[in-house]
Scaffold this active site. Structure first.
Site, PDB file in Angstrom:
ATOM      1  N   HIS A   1      -2.973   6.413   4.585  1.00 32.82           N
ATOM      2  CA  HIS A   1      -1.549   6.507   4.897  1.00 32.82           C
ATOM      3  C   HIS A   1      -1.023   7.883   4.460  1.00 32.82           C
ATOM      4  CE1 HIS A   1      -1.694   2.355   5.759  1.00 32.82           C
ATOM      5  NE2 HIS A   1      -0.939   1.858   4.805  1.00 32.82           N
TER       6      HIS A   1
ATOM      7  N   CYS B   1       0.815  -1.221   0.000  1.00 35.94           N
ATOM      8  CA  CYS B   1       0.000   0.000   0.000  1.00 35.94           C
ATOM      9  C   CYS B   1       0.853   1.278   0.000  1.00 35.94           C
ATOM     10  CB  CYS B   1      -0.946   0.003   1.195  1.00 35.94           C
ATOM     11  SG  CYS B   1      -0.173  -0.552   2.718  1.00 35.94           S
TER      12      CYS B   1
END
Ligand code: A2P
Length: 355
Positions: A252, A128
């Site tokens: 994130h 990710c």
């Protein structure tokens, strides 16, 4: 043609989003099979408003399946995806199980989807944190080249799975109630010690390597090189990373320092390249306090970029701040985008000589 699609790990944090991303995709679906562990067998989920019963994933679950979207953890992928390929299914895997294998394309659509044509039945979705960083840097890389990347990540708990996410919320609740939080999952299930994440920061994601880096940091370094420097002609990029788990639910953040090859790059030009790239959204206006944040990126498929500024003491070096929904851009949306490319390019078949 319509495709029989299996989602492996359908009950998980990413799995649930694989279901909704598949619903919204260009892929013509004849039938969907939802697979998870024995614990979830019999559970009912919906696909396109139709009830689908979750089945326990076993090798024979893949008989008659064309396409597998998988996010049930590395060991499950290692065990079951070769079985799926044997039965003729093409697999897009969201785990790290096969990413660095030579015959497994590691793909971000819009960056290196041409690698898909070389698949042997398994295609890997990058980590990710790698996806959003490489997606944001790619227009810069294409125009000016990149010599070096130094990245620090601020990674949301949902990236560690639904149970870690639930545990962090319980810890927060306990702390607000003046109780001692319990911790049994993070930093990694395999570790001896566990620490609470609520109101804390954990500078450990995945296990430690012998060189002092964590495996998450190793993934960012080596996956970035595999994606951008895959052929012999491409210049090598120096990459180093520090990965930190933060008490954010979804999204994130990454502080990215990069050095370009062609020192003629300027901030307005970098902003313009990012703004015109599909899938990237420039949110960069300090006067208006406009910059990417996890709360505003959550639920979106795009990667958000801001705080672009030069290193005043190092010509050709810049800083930027990148945020994306780790469950979507970092996982389910990228996985389904890979599957869409496979369908578009007639690549949903295991090559005869490669199975
Ligand atoms: P289950 O819900 O039955 O445990 P997350 O990343 O959010 O932790 O989700 C992990 C996903 O992987 C879940 O769907 C989970 O199913 C699934 N899973 C875990 N272990 C297995 C297994 N041995 N076989 C198949 N699926 C598994």
């Amino acid at each position: 043609k319509k495709y029989v699609v299996a989602i492996l790990g359908a009950t998980g944090a990413v799995g649930q989003r694989l279901i909704s991303e598949l619903e919204h995709s260009q892929i013509p679906v004849a039938k969907v099979k939802l697979l998870a562990s024995k614990r979830s067998a019999g559970k009912k989920l919906t696909f396109n408003n139709q009830e689908v019963t979750v089945e326990e994933a076993q090798p024979d679950s893949f008989t008659g399946v064309d396409l597998v979207l998988s996010s049930a953890g590395g060991s499950v992928s290692k065990k079951l995806l070769p079985e799926a390929v044997k039965r003729g299914a093409v697999c897009v895997d969201n785990t790290s199980a096969f990413r660095m294998e030579e015959d497994v394309p590691l793909v971000i659509p819009g960056v290196n989807e041409q690698q898909l044509q070389y698949h042997h039945g398994i295609i890997a979705n990058p980590n990710c944190s790698t996806i959003q960083m490489v997606a944001a840097l790619y227009p810069v890389y294409q125009r000016w080249g990149i010599e070096q990347i130094i990245v620090s990540t601020y990674q949301a708990v949902s990236g560690a799975g639904q149970s870690a996410w639930n545990e962090m919320l319980q810890q927060a609740q306990a702390i607000l109630n003046k109780q001692k939080p319990t911790a049994n999952i993070l930093p990694t299930a395999a570790d001896v010690k566990h620490y609470p994440l609520a109101f804390n920061l954990l500078p450990q994601i995945d296990v430690f390597e012998d060189d002092g880096y964590t495996h998450e940091e190793w993934k960012m370094i080596h996956e970035t090189k595999k994606i951008l420097c895959n052929d012999q002609d491409s210049p090598k990029i120096k990459v180093t990373a520090t990965c930190v788990r933060v008490p954010v639910e979804i999204g994130h953040g990454e502080s990215v320092y990069f050095v370009v090859e062609d020192k003629g790059a300027s901030v307005p030009e970098i902003q313009a390249e990012i703004a015109k790239t599909s899938g990237l959204i420039l949110q960069d206006n300090p006067q208006q306090q406009l910059y990417p944040q996890p709360l505003t990126a959550a639920g979106k498929r795009e990667t958000f970029v801001g705080r672009i500024r030069p290193d005043q003491e190092n010509n050709g070096a810049f800083q930027m701040w990148v945020v994306a929904d780790n469950l979507l851009k970092g996982a389910a949306s990228n996985t389904v985008a890979i599957a869409e490319c496979l369908v578009r390019d007639h690549l949903v078949q295991v090559p005869n000589n490669k199975a």
